[in-house]
Design a protein around this motif. Structure first.
Motif, PDB file in Angstrom:
ATOM      1  N   PHE A 134       0.831  -1.205   0.000  1.00 51.45           N
ATOM      2  CA  PHE A 134       0.000   0.000   0.000  1.00 51.45           C
ATOM      3  C   PHE A 134       0.868   1.258   0.000  1.00 51.45           C
ATOM      4  N   VAL A 135       1.906   1.266   0.817  1.00 52.74           N
ATOM      5  CA  VAL A 135       2.814   2.420   0.873  1.00 52.74           C
ATOM      6  C   VAL A 135       3.499   2.629  -0.471  1.00 52.74           C
ATOM      7  N   VAL A 136       3.959   1.563  -1.085  1.00 48.66           N
ATOM      8  CA  VAL A 136       4.600   1.656  -2.400  1.00 48.66           C
ATOM      9  C   VAL A 136       3.632   2.241  -3.424  1.00 48.66           C
ATOM     10  N   THR A 137       2.386   1.766  -3.403  1.00 48.51           N
ATOM     11  CA  THR A 137       1.377   2.252  -4.352  1.00 48.51           C
ATOM     12  C   THR A 137       1.088   3.731  -4.137  1.00 48.51           C
ATOM     13  N   ILE A 138       0.941   4.132  -2.889  1.00 49.32           N
ATOM     14  CA  ILE A 138       0.652   5.539  -2.568  1.00 49.32           C
ATOM     15  C   ILE A 138       1.790   6.445  -3.045  1.00 49.32           C
ATOM     16  N   ILE A 139       3.034   6.027  -2.790  1.00 50.29           N
ATOM     17  CA  ILE A 139       4.198   6.844  -3.152  1.00 50.29           C
ATOM     18  C   ILE A 139       4.372   6.936  -4.665  1.00 50.29           C
ATOM     19  N   LYS A 140       4.266   5.793  -5.328  1.00 46.13           N
ATOM     20  CA  LYS A 140       4.530   5.737  -6.761  1.00 46.13           C
ATOM     21  C   LYS A 140       3.387   6.283  -7.613  1.00 46.13           C
ATOM     22  N   LYS A 141       2.156   6.158  -7.130  1.00 49.37           N
ATOM     23  CA  LYS A 141       0.998   6.496  -7.952  1.00 49.37           C
ATOM     24  C   LYS A 141       0.090   7.526  -7.296  1.00 49.37           C
ATOM     25  N   LYS A 142       0.682   8.449  -6.547  1.00 44.23           N
ATOM     26  CA  LYS A 142      -0.135   9.418  -5.831  1.00 44.23           C
ATOM     27  C   LYS A 142      -0.925  10.326  -6.782  1.00 44.23           C
ATOM     28  N   ASP A 143      -0.417  10.509  -8.011  1.00 47.59           N
ATOM     29  CA  ASP A 143      -1.119  11.334  -8.981  1.00 47.59           C
ATOM     30  C   ASP A 143      -2.411  10.695  -9.456  1.00 47.59           C
ATOM     31  N   LYS A 144      -2.556   9.385  -9.213  1.00 43.23           N
ATOM     32  CA  LYS A 144      -3.751   8.661  -9.644  1.00 43.23           C
ATOM     33  C   LYS A 144      -4.846   8.664  -8.574  1.00 43.23           C
ATOM     34  N   LYS A 145      -4.621   9.359  -7.474  1.00 46.10           N
ATOM     35  CA  LYS A 145      -5.580   9.393  -6.360  1.00 46.10           C
ATOM     36  C   LYS A 145      -5.929   7.983  -5.891  1.00 46.10           C
ATOM     37  N   PRO A 146      -4.925   7.215  -5.429  1.00 42.81           N
ATOM     38  CA  PRO A 146      -5.194   5.816  -5.062  1.00 42.81           C
ATOM     39  C   PRO A 146      -6.197   5.638  -3.942  1.00 42.81           C
ATOM     40  N   LEU A 147      -6.346   6.640  -3.051  1.00 39.77           N
ATOM     41  CA  LEU A 147      -7.305   6.489  -1.960  1.00 39.77           C
ATOM     42  C   LEU A 147      -8.741   6.401  -2.471  1.00 39.77           C
ATOM     43  N   LEU A 148      -9.030   7.097  -3.564  1.00 38.70           N
ATOM     44  CA  LEU A 148     -10.370   7.008  -4.148  1.00 38.70           C
ATOM     45  C   LEU A 148     -10.683   5.569  -4.544  1.00 38.70           C
ATOM     46  N   LEU A 149      -9.752   4.950  -5.244  1.00 42.08           N
ATOM     47  CA  LEU A 149      -9.970   3.576  -5.682  1.00 42.08           C
ATOM     48  C   LEU A 149      -9.902   2.615  -4.507  1.00 42.08           C
ATOM     49  N   TYR A 150      -9.055   2.923  -3.544  1.00 43.90           N
ATOM     50  CA  TYR A 150      -8.915   2.056  -2.367  1.00 43.90           C
ATOM     51  C   TYR A 150     -10.236   1.957  -1.607  1.00 43.90           C
ATOM     52  N   TYR A 151     -10.878   3.085  -1.345  1.00 40.92           N
ATOM     53  CA  TYR A 151     -12.154   3.052  -0.632  1.00 40.92           C
ATOM     54  C   TYR A 151     -13.234   2.372  -1.459  1.00 40.92           C
ATOM     55  N   SER A 152     -13.194   2.555  -2.770  1.00 43.10           N
ATOM     56  CA  SER A 152     -14.153   1.867  -3.627  1.00 43.10           C
ATOM     57  C   SER A 152     -13.945   0.361  -3.557  1.00 43.10           C
ATOM     58  N   GLY A 153     -12.666  -0.046  -3.572  1.00 38.39           N
ATOM     59  CA  GLY A 153     -12.349  -1.470  -3.473  1.00 38.39           C
ATOM     60  C   GLY A 153     -12.805  -2.064  -2.151  1.00 38.39           C
ATOM     61  N   ILE A 154     -12.602  -1.330  -1.055  1.00 37.30           N
ATOM     62  CA  ILE A 154     -13.068  -1.807   0.252  1.00 37.30           C
ATOM     63  C   ILE A 154     -14.596  -1.901   0.256  1.00 37.30           C
ATOM     64  N   GLY A 155     -15.239  -0.886  -0.300  1.00 42.17           N
ATOM     65  CA  GLY A 155     -16.703  -0.872  -0.324  1.00 42.17           C
ATOM     66  C   GLY A 155     -17.260  -2.091  -1.046  1.00 42.17           C
ATOM     67  N   MET A 156     -16.700  -2.417  -2.207  1.00 42.17           N
ATOM     68  CA  MET A 156     -17.146  -3.598  -2.949  1.00 42.17           C
ATOM     69  C   MET A 156     -16.905  -4.867  -2.144  1.00 42.17           C
ATOM     70  N   ALA A 157     -15.739  -4.952  -1.486  1.00 45.68           N
ATOM     71  CA  ALA A 157     -15.423  -6.132  -0.664  1.00 45.68           C
ATOM     72  C   ALA A 157     -16.360  -6.223   0.543  1.00 45.68           C
ATOM     73  N   TYR A 158     -16.735  -5.071   1.118  1.00 45.85           N
ATOM     74  CA  TYR A 158     -17.635  -5.076   2.271  1.00 45.85           C
ATOM     75  C   TYR A 158     -19.047  -5.520   1.880  1.00 45.85           C
ATOM     76  N   VAL A 159     -19.483  -5.165   0.682  1.00 51.83           N
ATOM     77  CA  VAL A 159     -20.790  -5.637   0.205  1.00 51.83           C
ATOM     78  C   VAL A 159     -20.790  -7.162   0.154  1.00 51.83           C
ATOM     79  N   PHE A 160     -19.718  -7.724  -0.397  1.00 51.88           N
ATOM     80  CA  PHE A 160     -19.557  -9.175  -0.456  1.00 51.88           C
ATOM     81  C   PHE A 160     -19.539  -9.766   0.951  1.00 51.88           C
ATOM     82  N   GLU A 161     -18.768  -9.159   1.839  1.00 53.40           N
ATOM     83  CA  GLU A 161     -18.616  -9.687   3.192  1.00 53.40           C
ATOM     84  C   GLU A 161     -19.909  -9.583   3.982  1.00 53.40           C
ATOM     85  N   TYR A 162     -20.686  -8.534   3.723  1.00 49.82           N
ATOM     86  CA  TYR A 162     -21.961  -8.368   4.424  1.00 49.82           C
ATOM     87  C   TYR A 162     -22.890  -9.541   4.136  1.00 49.82           C
ATOM     88  N   VAL A 163     -22.929  -9.947   2.875  1.00 53.10           N
ATOM     89  CA  VAL A 163     -23.804 -11.052   2.481  1.00 53.10           C
ATOM     90  C   VAL A 163     -23.243 -12.399   2.942  1.00 53.10           C
TER      91      VAL A 163
END
Length: 289
Positions: A19-48
């Protein structure tokens, strides 16, 4: 240190590094936006699969209550390991070979955890992991494309929604598991933690919808009032059990999340603005006048 904790700790260290490597290398891509989206999708799966149908259980032996301990393991998996690997694959443009590699790796780890008795399948099977993970990696990659290259309002709205929802769920877990302050329940069920993790995502869903709307409309004060009204409603319906606390103590949480929502909104607007400019430049090059 209990032996159950060691496998989870090792995975956490490795994926925090990714995660640290991704944040440092790809900070221009706004990785936190995609990270929270990825968690959200995983949480939907986990909820069910975990919360409702209890397809498997985690045994990290971090918390005394078995249900809370299992949810802690799920958070390690679905809020760190799986989404971090997905954004790592996406931002470094790793192809299907790498997606299959990570799928086989995590399926192997699942089998190892079962052997070590730190994870147990109930009706869930490893073959389901082999099928679902490539789809998840593909979905996160497509989400990134829509955020970065094809700006669409619904992607922006869902990304903002996941930001609110994930944080509400994580805060609920911390309050219940570590601070023992709030629990969502109905009646005097002996399975109070099971009920909590059924109701809490519904509560978070409602509050997140309000958070998205007021953030987009830039009406934070009105939004704070609406969020508090929902707190009062849940309390009066006896869906929230308070221990030496008041629903007014939710207000600082709402304020912080509204501020976080505004920051993410600005990041999305900036990212989409860059994408639109890039598309206009491409069209000019392809069709010179």
């Amino acid at each position: 240190m209990k032996k159950n904790k060691i496998p989870y700790l090792l995975l956490m260290i490795v994926h925090l590094g990714l995660f640290v490597v991704t944040i440092i290398k790809k900070k221009d891509k706004k990785p936190l936006l995609l990270y929270y989206s990825g968690i959200g999708m995983a949480y939907v799966f986990e909820y069910v699969v975990l919360n409702i149908f209890r397809g498997y259980r985690y045994y990290p032996k971090v918390l005394k209550r078995n249900r809370l301990d299992s949810v802690f393991g799920a958070i390690v998996s679905q809020a760190l390991i799986v989404p971090v690997s997905a954004i790592f694959i996406t931002f470094f443009q790793l192809g299907w070979g790498w997606k299959i590699f990570f799928t086989l790796l995590y399926s192997g780890i699942e089998q190892l955890f079962i052997h070590l008795k730190v994870f147990k399948n109930r009706w869930w099977k490893t073959i389901y992991t082999l099928i679902s993970l490539p789809f998840y990696f593909w979905l996160v990659s497509k989400w990134s494309i829509y955020l970065d290259q094809k700006p669409k309002k619904w992607i922006g709205y869902l990304t903002l929604f996941f930001t609110f929802w994930v944080n509400y769920l994580n805060i609920n877990f911390v309050l219940v598991a570590f601070l023992k302050r709030i629990i969502f329940k109905k009646g005097w069920s002996l399975r109070k933690y099971y009920v909590n993790f059924i109701i809490a995502p519904i509560y978070g869903f409602i509050q997140s919808i309000i958070g998205v709307i007021v953030t987009l409309k830039n009406k934070k004060l009105i939004g704070l009032g609406l969020l508090h009204l929902v707190d009062q409603l849940f309390y009066r319906l006896k869906l929230i059990k308070m221990k030496k606390w008041s629903v007014y103590c939710f207000l600082p949480i709402h304020i912080v999340l509204l501020l976080v929502g505004s920051i993410f909104k600005q990041q999305m607007l900036h990212l989409m603005s860059e994408s639109e400019c890039s598309q206009r430049e491409t069209k000019k090059i392809q069709s010179p006048i």
